[in-house]
Design an enzyme around this catalytic site. Structure first.
Site, short mmCIF file in Angstrom:
data_model
loop_
_atom_site.label_atom_id
_atom_site.label_comp_id
_atom_site.label_asym_id
_atom_site.label_seq_id
_atom_site.Cartn_x
_atom_site.Cartn_y
_atom_site.Cartn_z
N GLY A 103 32.91 35.20 -6.74
CA GLY A 103 32.67 36.64 -6.79
C GLY A 103 31.29 36.95 -7.34
O GLY A 103 30.59 37.83 -6.83
N GLY A 112 36.86 40.42 -9.48
CA GLY A 112 36.67 39.04 -9.88
C GLY A 112 35.23 38.61 -9.71
O GLY A 112 34.93 37.47 -9.36
N ALA A 113 34.30 39.55 -10.00
CA ALA A 113 32.88 39.30 -9.73
C ALA A 113 32.10 38.85 -10.95
O ALA A 113 30.88 38.71 -10.90
CB ALA A 113 32.23 40.57 -9.16
N SER A 140 44.05 31.58 0.20
CA SER A 140 43.91 30.15 -0.09
C SER A 140 44.71 29.36 0.94
O SER A 140 45.73 29.83 1.45
CB SER A 140 44.43 29.83 -1.49
OG SER A 140 44.50 28.43 -1.70
N GLY A 184 32.34 32.64 -10.81
CA GLY A 184 32.77 31.97 -9.59
C GLY A 184 32.17 32.54 -8.32
O GLY A 184 31.04 33.02 -8.30
N TYR A 211 51.46 30.43 -7.32
CA TYR A 211 50.16 30.69 -6.69
C TYR A 211 50.27 30.59 -5.17
O TYR A 211 49.74 31.45 -4.45
CB TYR A 211 49.13 29.70 -7.23
CG TYR A 211 47.74 29.88 -6.67
CD1 TYR A 211 46.92 30.93 -7.09
CD2 TYR A 211 47.24 29.01 -5.70
CE1 TYR A 211 45.64 31.09 -6.57
CE2 TYR A 211 45.96 29.15 -5.19
CZ TYR A 211 45.16 30.20 -5.63
OH TYR A 211 43.90 30.37 -5.11
#
Length: 266
Positions: free
Chosen positions: A10, A4-5, A125, A8, A152
């Protein structure tokens, strides 16, 4: 290695760790953005879509071929899918993106991680506090979807439990963390989540601020917290759902997940 880089927190973490001299493997779903970030940090781009566990397996193979040593695996990819749907493997997508795929990747890399005395950092989270785990129905079949937020919450509770169990089952050091209410594209495809985030507008932070825990957990030698600890931002022992402390549930979730992703028979 940061999944996820391509955007955001990441992306920010990849930039900051590269500035500190790290060789960063940039993993993302979008080919163009992933390659752009890799070029910016003088790292290597790896493209994989977590909607397919076959792509996760191919990613693990590529990483193992490229890197004889892995110091840190940051499982940061995930997010929320606003409409109920199934992955190509038949699993609810939010569950697969946030839990099943990172679990599979970590286990496929685990022998190399152990040999490297590595650290695993999992983006969780605060939403884990609203999660529930039903081992006989991880996909949430028959439950109200509500823009994906319950799914989620459940997936992030699974992240906290997975991290705790990884710390028990292996010698690698593992942490999970809540980055804060980061102002990114998170939940943009869910009207329910957009409404909820609007109520938290005054508490939202930048991607640079949200990346701080990831960078710290990846790079600081001694964090003063036991392996398996959940961090709320920069602080250990953040608030979690009561069942996040259930060792029996963590062990059962591990075994159930291993079966779902094809690591064991059954």
């Amino acid at each position: 290695m940061i999944t996820g880089a391509s955007s955001g927190i990441g992306r920010v973490a990849a930039m900051q760790l590269a500035e500190r001299g790290w060789d960063v493997a940039v993993v993302g779903r979008n080919p163009g953005r992933t390659r752009d970030v890799a070029a910016a940090v003088s790292g290597t781009a790896f493209v994989a879509d977590y909607n397919s566990l076959a792509e996760v397996r191919a990613l693990a193979t590529a990483l193992l071929e490229r890197y004889p040593r892995i110091d840190v695996l940051a499982n940061n990819a995930g997010g929320l899918v606003g409409r109920r749907g199934r992955s190509v493997d038949g699993h609810e997508q939010t569950l697969q993106h946030n839990h099943l795929a990172p679990f599979l990747l970590t286990n496929l890399l685990l022998p190399r991680l152990v040999a490297s005395d590595a650290r695993v950092v999992n983006t969780a989270s605060l939403a884990n506090r609203g999660g529930t785990i039903r081992l006989d129905n991880l996909d949430g079949t028959g439950r109200a979807y509500l823009g994906g937020f319950p799914a989620y919450c459940n997936a992030k509770l699974a992240t906290v439990l997975f991290t705790r169990e990884l710390a028990k089952r292996s010698p690698v050091t593992a942490y999970s963390f809540h980055p804060g209410f980061v102002s990114t594209s998170f939940g943009h495809n869910s009207a329910f989540v957009r409404w909820g985030l609007s109520l938290l507008a005054s508490r939202q932070i930048s991607a640079e601020q949200g990346a701080q825990p990831l960078v710290q957990l990846a790079s600081v030698d001694s964090l003063g917290a036991a392996s398996g600890t959940y961090f709320d931002g920069l602080y250990p022992n953040g608030a979690t759902a009561r069942r996040a402390q259930d060792d029996n549930l963590a062990a059962q979730l591990w075994d159930t997940t291993a079966r779902l992703v094809g690591l064991t028979d059954g």
